[in-house]
Enzyme design. Structure first.
Site, PDB file in Angstrom:
ATOM      1  N   LYS A  89       1.015  -0.991  -0.042  1.00 63.52           N
ATOM      2  CA  LYS A  89      -0.122  -0.293   0.185  1.00 63.52           C
ATOM      3  C   LYS A  89       0.883   1.387  -0.289  1.00 63.52           C
ATOM      4  CE  LYS A  89      -1.209   3.253   2.471  1.00 63.52           C
ATOM      5  NZ  LYS A  89      -1.404   4.841   2.186  1.00 63.52           N
ATOM      6  N   PRO A  90       1.490   1.495  -0.916  1.00 60.73           N
ATOM      7  CA  PRO A  90       1.941   2.990  -0.890  1.00 60.73           C
ATOM      8  C   PRO A  90       1.362   4.018  -0.345  1.00 60.73           C
ATOM      9  CG  PRO A  90       0.911   2.653  -3.521  1.00 60.73           C
ATOM     10  CD  PRO A  90       0.277   1.896  -2.725  1.00 60.73           C
ATOM     11  N   GLY A 125       7.171   5.121   7.601  1.00 58.39           N
ATOM     12  CA  GLY A 125       6.306   6.763   7.962  1.00 58.39           C
ATOM     13  C   GLY A 125       6.777   6.928   9.480  1.00 58.39           C
ATOM     14  N   SER A 126       5.835   8.405   9.535  1.00 54.40           N
ATOM     15  CA  SER A 126       6.053   8.646  10.723  1.00 54.40           C
ATOM     16  C   SER A 126       5.465   7.648  11.886  1.00 54.40           C
ATOM     17  CB  SER A 126       5.365   9.677  11.372  1.00 54.40           C
ATOM     18  OG  SER A 126       3.541   8.922  10.809  1.00 54.40           O
ATOM     19  N   GLU A 165      10.069   1.417  10.166  1.00 50.25           N
ATOM     20  CA  GLU A 165      10.799   1.984  10.557  1.00 50.25           C
ATOM     21  C   GLU A 165      10.209   3.716  10.243  1.00 50.25           C
ATOM     22  OE1 GLU A 165      13.686   1.741   9.247  1.00 50.25           O
ATOM     23  OE2 GLU A 165      14.304  -0.170   9.654  1.00 50.25           O
ATOM     24  N   LEU A 166      10.482   4.443  11.325  1.00 48.92           N
ATOM     25  CA  LEU A 166       9.938   5.887  11.733  1.00 48.92           C
ATOM     26  C   LEU A 166      10.352   7.060  11.731  1.00 48.92           C
ATOM     27  CD1 LEU A 166       7.864   4.230  14.800  1.00 48.92           C
ATOM     28  CD2 LEU A 166       7.322   3.854  12.390  1.00 48.92           C
ATOM     29  N   ARG A 204      19.087  16.286   0.269  1.00 50.59           N
ATOM     30  CA  ARG A 204      19.009  15.104  -0.094  1.00 50.59           C
ATOM     31  C   ARG A 204      17.163  15.765  -0.313  1.00 50.59           C
ATOM     32  NH1 ARG A 204      19.329   8.881  -0.369  1.00 50.59           N
ATOM     33  NH2 ARG A 204      19.085   8.913   1.852  1.00 50.59           N
ATOM     34  N   CYS A 249      14.093  10.847   6.247  1.00 51.79           N
ATOM     35  CA  CYS A 249      13.771  10.720   8.209  1.00 51.79           C
ATOM     36  C   CYS A 249      14.865  10.711   7.864  1.00 51.79           C
ATOM     37  CB  CYS A 249      13.885   9.051   8.299  1.00 51.79           C
ATOM     38  SG  CYS A 249      14.286   7.706   7.000  1.00 51.79           S
ATOM     39  N   GLU A 252      10.730  16.943  14.055  1.00 50.17           N
ATOM     40  CA  GLU A 252      11.322  16.559  12.929  1.00 50.17           C
ATOM     41  C   GLU A 252      10.905  17.248  11.545  1.00 50.17           C
ATOM     42  OE1 GLU A 252       9.531  13.069  10.963  1.00 50.17           O
ATOM     43  OE2 GLU A 252      11.838  12.497  10.202  1.00 50.17           O
TER      44      GLU A 252
END
Ligand code: NAD
Length: 484
Positions: free
Chosen positions: A182-183, A236-237, A258-259, A286, A292, A388
């Site tokens: 699911k993109p 994602g977040s 992976e947050l 970048r 992230c 962030e």
């Protein structure tokens, strides 16, 4: 014909389920915007929860045959997909620019980095080794097998629409797991193009399914509740990761997370300033700061703080801002209006607690642009240091006491990556040991590489992607005890 025109002409902007292109079961579609023009470039089918379950069903049907497929054959499919992507790197880059906005050179970098996950995991597919040993008591032999975990649900962000997909699809397929991807709703097109390339590379129907949707929460929830799904790999977040961890707890579902990050960038007085400044630009800019791994807070030793700030300001001012396909452009727009407004609000607040050296505003043009910005002498405790930023803004904090700087660097719940620049590698390594992050760039502003374990500590995540660790996330450990 551009890749997007071809996708539209060949009706490849639907859902990709069981090796077929379909419209959503309720017929709905949603628009994809070009962040540089704010105009719609395409529409894609919007999966419903029922479509998600159909995709899970196809993936589940494909599981046994895929897990039984010879590892070499699985690897060769990934390797062919790598070759196809590299052959068409300009097309893929153009598609990334269209939906994500990043500069073309950044997009080429992403295509090469992203494709490399397919090459790396094509090589890892044939290296799933178990263990055999004799138990200490001498009473049995121990066999340890690593078996594919089963259907994996992959949920990815918009900032690296290709690489965040390949970083999960590569290891899952190498391990023998079919996937439902699911993109992000902002960037569904590249994921659909990936499905197409994997089919061309020989991926059997059902092994890769892609379900863009405008309503992520119910779709992801429905898939996670299905007993046939055995793995969630999310990037994602931290905020959404937390919600999905709660959801996963209901089924004790295996998760990789992976947050978010809040990377400190330390520059010591003995650092090579040229290297530190170019590393700072690389780590900060970048993807226009939408990474992230982006350096979020610069702690610079007092003796060189002014010079570093001046040189960084010059370097940031020299970057050309514009539409990603425009000649010479190095900094594209941010992903959407909300992202730009968030950056603007953080800068406005920080401007009161420091001095803006350059930028500090959105340029006067259409698109979600924000100018490269440097803010010097930001006060401790400023909101921008605790958030962030996800934009082209570099706040600089001056320090005199190294222990205090390390304490400030660690004073966050996030721990993805940090950067240290010093002329003394021995001191650099000792600082690296003390930094509470999963990764450290020592005298380097860019360390992402498919051959290395990428991931964070604290609230930046669980598990690792890339290297042999990445495939392990899609394998279950089974122990068989026996005598012979
Ligand atoms: P996000 O959390 O908003 O979205 C990530 C994905 O989750 C998207 O596919 C989105 O559609 C989906 N999603 C959103 N809300 C959901 C919900 N309630 N239920 C189920 N799915 C939901 O993140 P983003 O804005 O796309 O990406 C930016 C964030 O991602 C940043 O925090 C960044 O640091 C992080 N990120 C981390 C890494 C890493 O490797 N650690 C890499 C890239 C991005």
């Amino acid at each position: 014909m551009s890749i997007l025109d071809r996708m539209i002409a060949e009706e490849k902007t639907g859902l990709y389920i069981g090796g077929e292109w379909r419209e959503a079961s309720d017929g709905s579609r949603f628009g994809v915007l070009d962040p540089a023009t704010e105009e719609e470039i395409a529409t894609v089918a919007s999966a419903s929860p029922a479509d998600a379950l159909a995709a899970v069903g196809e993936a589940h049907r494909a599981f046994e045959p895929w897990a039984d497929t010879a590892p070499r054959q699985r690897g060769e499919i990934l390797r062919r997909a790598f070759d196809l992507i590299i052959d068409r790197e300009k097309e893929f880059a153009e598609l990334i620019v269209g939906e994500n906005g990043k500069a073309f050179t950044d997009a080429i970098g992403e295509v090469r980095y992203g494709a490399e996950f397919f090459r790396w995991f094509s090589e890892e597919a044939v290296r799933n080794r178990g263990e055999v040993y004799r138990a200490p008591g001498g009473d049995k032999r121990v066999f340890v097998l690593y078996q594919p975990i089963g259907v994996a649900l992959l949920v990815t962000p918009w900032n690296f629409p290709l690489a965040m997909g390949t970083r999960k699809i590569g290891p899952a397929l190498a391990a023998g797991c079919p996937v439902v991807l699911k993109p992000a709703s902002d960037t569904p097109l590249v994921a659909l193009a990936l499905a197409d390339v994997l089919e061309e590379a020989g991926c059997p129907p059902g092994v890769v399914n892609v379900i863009p949707t405008a309503s992520s929460s119910p779709v992801v929830k429905a898939a996670m509740a299905d007993r046939r799904v055995r793995k969630l790999s999310f990037t994602g977040s931290t905020e959404v990761g937390r919600l999905l961890l709660a959801e996963a707890s209901k089924r004790v579902l295996s998760v990789s997370m992976e947050l978010g990050g809040n990377a400190p960038f330390l520059v010591l007085g003995d650092a090579d300033l040229d290297a530190a400044v170019s590393g700072a630009v690389q780590a900060k800019m970048r993807n226009a700061g939408e990474a992230c791994t982006a350096a979020n807070r610069f702690y610079v030793q007092g003796s060189i703080a002014d010079e570093f700030a001046d040189r960084l300001t010059k370097a940031m001012e020299s970057l050309q801002v514009g539409g990603g396909m425009e000649r010479g452009v190095e900094v594209g727009p941010l992903i959407n209006a909300a992202a730009r407004d968030k950056v603007a609000a953080l800068v406005d607040e920080a401007a009161g607690a420091g001095s803006v050296m350059t930028g500090g505003r959105a340029p006067d043009r259409k698109g979600y642009f924000y100018l490269p910005t440097v803010i010097k002498d930001v006060a401790r405790g400023a909101g921008i240091l605790a958030t962030e930023i996800f934009g082209p803004v570099a706040p600089i904090v001056r320090f005199d006491d190294l222990d205090d700087a390390i304490a400030q660097a660690n004073d966050t719940d996030l721990g993805l990556i940090s950067y240290v620049f010093t002329g003394d590698e021995r001191i650099g390594l000792s600082i690296a040991e003390r930094l509470e992050t999963g990764m450290v760039g020592l005298n380097r502003g860019l360390i992402s590489d498919p051959a290395t374990p990428f991931g964070g500590v604290k609230e930046s995540g669980l598990g690792r992607e890339g290297s042999h660790h990445g495939m392990q996330e899609f394998l279950e450990t089974k122990y068989v005890g026996t005598n012979w």
